[in-house]
Design a protein around this motif. Structure first.
Motif, PDB file in Angstrom:
ATOM      1  N   GLU A   1       0.869  -1.180   0.000  1.00  0.00           N
ATOM      2  CA  GLU A   1       0.000   0.000   0.000  1.00  0.00           C
ATOM      3  C   GLU A   1       0.901   1.223   0.000  1.00  0.00           C
ATOM      4  OE1 GLU A   1      -4.141  -0.473   2.343  1.00  0.00           O
ATOM      5  OE2 GLU A   1      -2.392  -0.330   3.603  1.00  0.00           O
ATOM      6  N   SER A   2       0.355   2.340  -0.443  1.00  0.00           N
ATOM      7  CA  SER A   2       1.165   3.551  -0.513  1.00  0.00           C
ATOM      8  C   SER A   2       1.513   4.046   0.895  1.00  0.00           C
ATOM      9  CB  SER A   2       0.435   4.628  -1.296  1.00  0.00           C
ATOM     10  OG  SER A   2      -0.827   4.838  -0.706  1.00  0.00           O
ATOM     11  N   SER A   3       2.607   4.762   0.968  1.00  0.00           N
ATOM     12  CA  SER A   3       3.076   5.280   2.256  1.00  0.00           C
ATOM     13  C   SER A   3       4.096   6.368   1.994  1.00  0.00           C
ATOM     14  CB  SER A   3       3.733   4.157   3.063  1.00  0.00           C
ATOM     15  OG  SER A   3       4.413   4.677   4.187  1.00  0.00           O
ATOM     16  N   THR A   4       4.015   7.437   2.760  1.00  0.00           N
ATOM     17  CA  THR A   4       5.086   8.441   2.752  1.00  0.00           C
ATOM     18  C   THR A   4       5.887   8.336   4.045  1.00  0.00           C
ATOM     19  OG1 THR A   4       3.810   9.950   1.369  1.00  0.00           O
ATOM     20  CG2 THR A   4       5.578  10.928   2.688  1.00  0.00           C
ATOM     21  N   ARG A   5       5.187   8.509   5.176  1.00  0.00           N
ATOM     22  CA  ARG A   5       5.855   8.585   6.479  1.00  0.00           C
ATOM     23  C   ARG A   5       6.480   7.249   6.902  1.00  0.00           C
ATOM     24  NH1 ARG A   5       2.121  12.470   6.023  1.00  0.00           N
ATOM     25  NH2 ARG A   5       1.167  10.799   4.839  1.00  0.00           N
ATOM     26  N   THR A   6       5.676   6.180   6.855  1.00  0.00           N
ATOM     27  CA  THR A   6       6.146   4.918   7.450  1.00  0.00           C
ATOM     28  C   THR A   6       7.308   4.338   6.658  1.00  0.00           C
ATOM     29  OG1 THR A   6       3.845   4.587   8.078  1.00  0.00           O
ATOM     30  CG2 THR A   6       5.318   2.713   8.359  1.00  0.00           C
ATOM     31  N   ARG A   7       7.165   4.290   5.334  1.00  0.00           N
ATOM     32  CA  ARG A   7       8.234   3.674   4.536  1.00  0.00           C
ATOM     33  C   ARG A   7       9.519   4.499   4.615  1.00  0.00           C
ATOM     34  NH1 ARG A   7       7.332   1.772  -1.560  1.00  0.00           N
ATOM     35  NH2 ARG A   7       7.019   3.978  -1.860  1.00  0.00           N
TER      36      ARG A   7
ATOM     37  N   VAL B   1       6.507  -4.995   6.590  1.00  0.00           N
ATOM     38  CA  VAL B   1       5.446  -5.224   5.607  1.00  0.00           C
ATOM     39  C   VAL B   1       4.205  -4.402   5.893  1.00  0.00           C
ATOM     40  CG1 VAL B   1       4.589  -7.297   6.810  1.00  0.00           C
ATOM     41  CG2 VAL B   1       4.095  -7.011   4.392  1.00  0.00           C
ATOM     42  N   ARG B   2       3.674  -3.803   4.823  1.00  0.00           N
ATOM     43  CA  ARG B   2       2.356  -3.143   4.877  1.00  0.00           C
ATOM     44  C   ARG B   2       1.479  -3.797   3.824  1.00  0.00           C
ATOM     45  NH1 ARG B   2       0.993   3.256   4.777  1.00  0.00           N
ATOM     46  NH2 ARG B   2       1.567   2.940   6.967  1.00  0.00           N
ATOM     47  N   HIS B   3       0.251  -4.125   4.206  1.00  0.00           N
ATOM     48  CA  HIS B   3      -0.663  -4.793   3.271  1.00  0.00           C
ATOM     49  C   HIS B   3      -2.092  -4.358   3.567  1.00  0.00           C
ATOM     50  CE1 HIS B   3      -2.513  -7.949   0.844  1.00  0.00           C
ATOM     51  NE2 HIS B   3      -1.314  -8.176   0.314  1.00  0.00           N
TER      52      HIS B   3
ATOM     53  N   GLU C   1      -4.007  -3.405  12.635  1.00  0.00           N
ATOM     54  CA  GLU C   1      -3.082  -2.702  13.545  1.00  0.00           C
ATOM     55  C   GLU C   1      -2.016  -1.923  12.765  1.00  0.00           C
ATOM     56  OE1 GLU C   1      -1.819  -3.103  17.249  1.00  0.00           O
ATOM     57  OE2 GLU C   1      -2.802  -4.972  17.808  1.00  0.00           O
ATOM     58  N   HIS C   2      -1.471  -0.927  13.412  1.00  0.00           N
ATOM     59  CA  HIS C   2      -0.338  -0.144  12.903  1.00  0.00           C
ATOM     60  C   HIS C   2       0.516   0.157  14.141  1.00  0.00           C
ATOM     61  CE1 HIS C   2       2.126   2.509  10.670  1.00  0.00           C
ATOM     62  NE2 HIS C   2       1.222   3.312  10.133  1.00  0.00           N
ATOM     63  N   PRO C   3       1.239  -0.890  14.621  1.00  0.00           N
ATOM     64  CA  PRO C   3       1.870  -0.754  15.939  1.00  0.00           C
ATOM     65  C   PRO C   3       2.894   0.368  16.052  1.00  0.00           C
ATOM     66  CG  PRO C   3       2.527  -2.808  14.858  1.00  0.00           C
ATOM     67  CD  PRO C   3       1.412  -2.242  14.058  1.00  0.00           C
ATOM     68  N   THR C   4       3.714   0.589  15.004  1.00  0.00           N
ATOM     69  CA  THR C   4       4.736   1.633  15.164  1.00  0.00           C
ATOM     70  C   THR C   4       4.115   3.028  15.173  1.00  0.00           C
ATOM     71  OG1 THR C   4       5.264   1.566  12.784  1.00  0.00           O
ATOM     72  CG2 THR C   4       6.670   0.261  14.263  1.00  0.00           C
ATOM     73  N   GLN C   5       2.923   3.179  14.545  1.00  0.00           N
ATOM     74  CA  GLN C   5       2.233   4.473  14.619  1.00  0.00           C
ATOM     75  C   GLN C   5       1.798   4.742  16.062  1.00  0.00           C
ATOM     76  OE1 GLN C   5       1.546   6.841  12.063  1.00  0.00           O
ATOM     77  NE2 GLN C   5       0.946   8.121  13.809  1.00  0.00           N
ATOM     78  N   ALA C   6       1.212   3.719  16.717  1.00  0.00           N
ATOM     79  CA  ALA C   6       0.773   3.921  18.106  1.00  0.00           C
ATOM     80  C   ALA C   6       1.968   4.201  19.008  1.00  0.00           C
ATOM     81  CB  ALA C   6       0.008   2.695  18.597  1.00  0.00           C
TER      82      ALA C   6
ATOM     83  N   HIS D   1      -2.463  13.772  14.647  1.00  0.00           N
ATOM     84  CA  HIS D   1      -3.082  13.211  13.434  1.00  0.00           C
ATOM     85  C   HIS D   1      -2.017  12.329  12.785  1.00  0.00           C
ATOM     86  CE1 HIS D   1      -4.841  12.708   9.497  1.00  0.00           C
ATOM     87  NE2 HIS D   1      -5.852  13.514   9.746  1.00  0.00           N
ATOM     88  N   PRO D   2      -2.337  11.082  12.433  1.00  0.00           N
ATOM     89  CA  PRO D   2      -1.292  10.200  11.901  1.00  0.00           C
ATOM     90  C   PRO D   2      -0.825  10.576  10.499  1.00  0.00           C
ATOM     91  CG  PRO D   2      -3.437   9.114  11.803  1.00  0.00           C
ATOM     92  CD  PRO D   2      -3.632  10.400  12.551  1.00  0.00           C
ATOM     93  N   GLY D   3      -1.625  11.391   9.777  1.00  0.00           N
ATOM     94  CA  GLY D   3      -1.313  11.700   8.391  1.00  0.00           C
ATOM     95  C   GLY D   3      -1.635  10.503   7.485  1.00  0.00           C
ATOM     96  N   PRO D   4      -1.842  10.712   6.200  1.00  0.00           N
ATOM     97  CA  PRO D   4      -1.933  12.028   5.577  1.00  0.00           C
ATOM     98  C   PRO D   4      -3.249  12.719   5.951  1.00  0.00           C
ATOM     99  CG  PRO D   4      -2.381  10.295   3.961  1.00  0.00           C
ATOM    100  CD  PRO D   4      -2.006   9.610   5.221  1.00  0.00           C
ATOM    101  N   MET D   5      -3.183  14.062   6.081  1.00  0.00           N
ATOM    102  CA  MET D   5      -4.368  14.830   6.502  1.00  0.00           C
ATOM    103  C   MET D   5      -5.257  15.175   5.320  1.00  0.00           C
ATOM    104  SD  MET D   5      -3.222  17.899   8.970  1.00  0.00           S
ATOM    105  CE  MET D   5      -1.619  18.230   8.264  1.00  0.00           C
TER     106      MET D   5
HETATM  107  N1   CP Z   1       0.712   7.444   9.291  1.00  0.00           N
HETATM  108  C1   CP Z   1       1.030   6.711   8.201  1.00  0.00           C
HETATM  109  O1   CP Z   1       1.008   5.475   8.239  1.00  0.00           O
HETATM  110  O2   CP Z   1       1.387   7.448   7.113  1.00  0.00           O
HETATM  111  P1   CP Z   1       1.833   6.830   5.707  1.00  0.00           P
HETATM  112  O3   CP Z   1       0.628   6.133   5.119  1.00  0.00           O
HETATM  113  O4   CP Z   1       2.302   7.989   4.875  1.00  0.00           O
HETATM  114  O5   CP Z   1       2.917   5.825   5.973  1.00  0.00           O
END
Ligand code: CP
Length: 315
Positions: free
Chosen positions: A56-62, A109-111, A137-142, A267-271
């Motif tokens: 899945e797309s990601s800016t922050r996490t990846r 991994v993100r799926h 879940e999104h453990p590293t975000q929490a 806010h976890p983003g993206p906003m």
């Molecule tokens: N918060 C978060 O998971 O952002 P990304 O989707 O950009 O990784």
């Protein structure tokens, strides 16, 4: 005193004890300073390999997992799903087994499907880190949210946290509900009735209130966490229009005034500016949204370090 981290994988906050959460946060706090140096690199993971496998797309996490690996001197490899053999029909399991054959130490991994990291953990010799699985879940975000709260409030125990928005589809909400209640916070959730499951009893034993109105959840809160409207996970109309969502559920300065005077906004983003959060709130001094991103690198350094055999820092 350092304590051993007895896990290989990080699949969810649900599995962690409060002591393990504190150990990860203390370790992240020790790593934080590295990102402020002129030379942002230490040899802690020299010789280790981290693969980022994002479906899945990601800016922050990846980006922060890649930076975290590189700042610890690991070799980081990003796999683009569109240019991998997954696009030729290779199964997820075969992809994982083939990556595993190259002896990585960690696969992040993100799926879009819940449970994929758990499936990979069963077959992989590498440590599996869940970077978000469906609505689970999104453990590293929490963990990075907890680090932000702890840095700004000095504690988590006893705080009142309002989580507002699309609770139903939010892995961020689930991981945060587990983490915050384990750490002694009271959590209040609110949003459109269609997007707030009424029965959370299977998630936590105590410390969670489901509020009918956003204002009730925000009133007196120390922390207001706003969730993104997840249109990619909504297969039917959960509310009439985005404009109506913004009017009835969006965080405006008027609604934020119901919280404690020193309340912070996450806010976890993206906003979606102007929908779940007004721009003037997002850009205000009470908003710690970019601090969350900053702490994300330290938390992911800690998680990679612990998953590859490091010990938890202790106070
Ligand atoms: N918060 C978060 O998971 O952002 P990304 O989707 O950009 O990784």
């Amino acid at each position: 005193m350092d304590k051993p981290f007895r896990r290989r994988d990080l699949l969810g906050i649900r599995d962690l004890s409060a002591a393990e959460i504190i150990g990860i946060l203390d370790t992240a706090e020790n790593f934080r300073e590295i990102s402020t140096r002129e030379v942002k690199k230490v040899p802690a993971l020299r010789g280790k390999t981290v693969i980022n496998l994002f479906f899945e797309s990601s800016t922050r996490t990846r980006t922060s997992f890649e930076l975290a690996a590189k700042r610890l001197s690991a070799d980081a490899v990003n796999i683009s799903v569109s240019s991998s053999s997954l696009s030729k029909g290779e199964t997820l399991l075969d992809t994982a087994l083939n990556l595993d054959a190259m002896a990585p130490d960690c696969i992040v991994v993100r799926h879009s499907s819940a449970g994929v990291p758990h499936q990979l953990a069963k077959v992989s010799k590498a440590a599996i880190i869940n970077a978000g699985d469906g609505a689970n879940e999104h453990p590293t975000q929490a963990l990075l949210d907890a680090m932000t709260i702890r840095e700004h409030k000095g504690k988590i125990d006893g705080l009142e946290v309002a989580i507002i928005g699309d609770i139903l589809h939010s892995r961020v909400a689930r991981s945060n509900i587990h983490l915050l209640t384990k750490m002694g916070a009271t959590v209040r959730v609110a949003g459109p009735g269609t997007l707030v499951p009424r029965d959370f009893s299977h998630l936590v034993e105590n410390g969670l209130d489901v509020c009918s109105h956003v204002e009730d959840a925000i009133e007196g809160a120390d922390v207001v966490m706003i969730l993104r409207i997840q249109r990619e996970r909504q297969d039917s109309a959960y509310f009439p229009t985005l404009r109506e969502y913004a009017i009835h559920y969006g965080l405006t300065n008027d609604r934020l005034d119901l919280a404690k005077k020193d309340a912070i906004v996450l806010h976890p983003g993206p906003m979606n500016r102007g929908i779940e959060i007004a721009s003037d709130v997002a850009d205000s001094s009470r908003s710690l949204i970019l601090d969350q991103v900053k702490y994300g690198v330290a938390v992911r350094m800690a998680v990679l370090y612990l998953a590859t055999g490091g010990s938890m820092s202790g106070k």
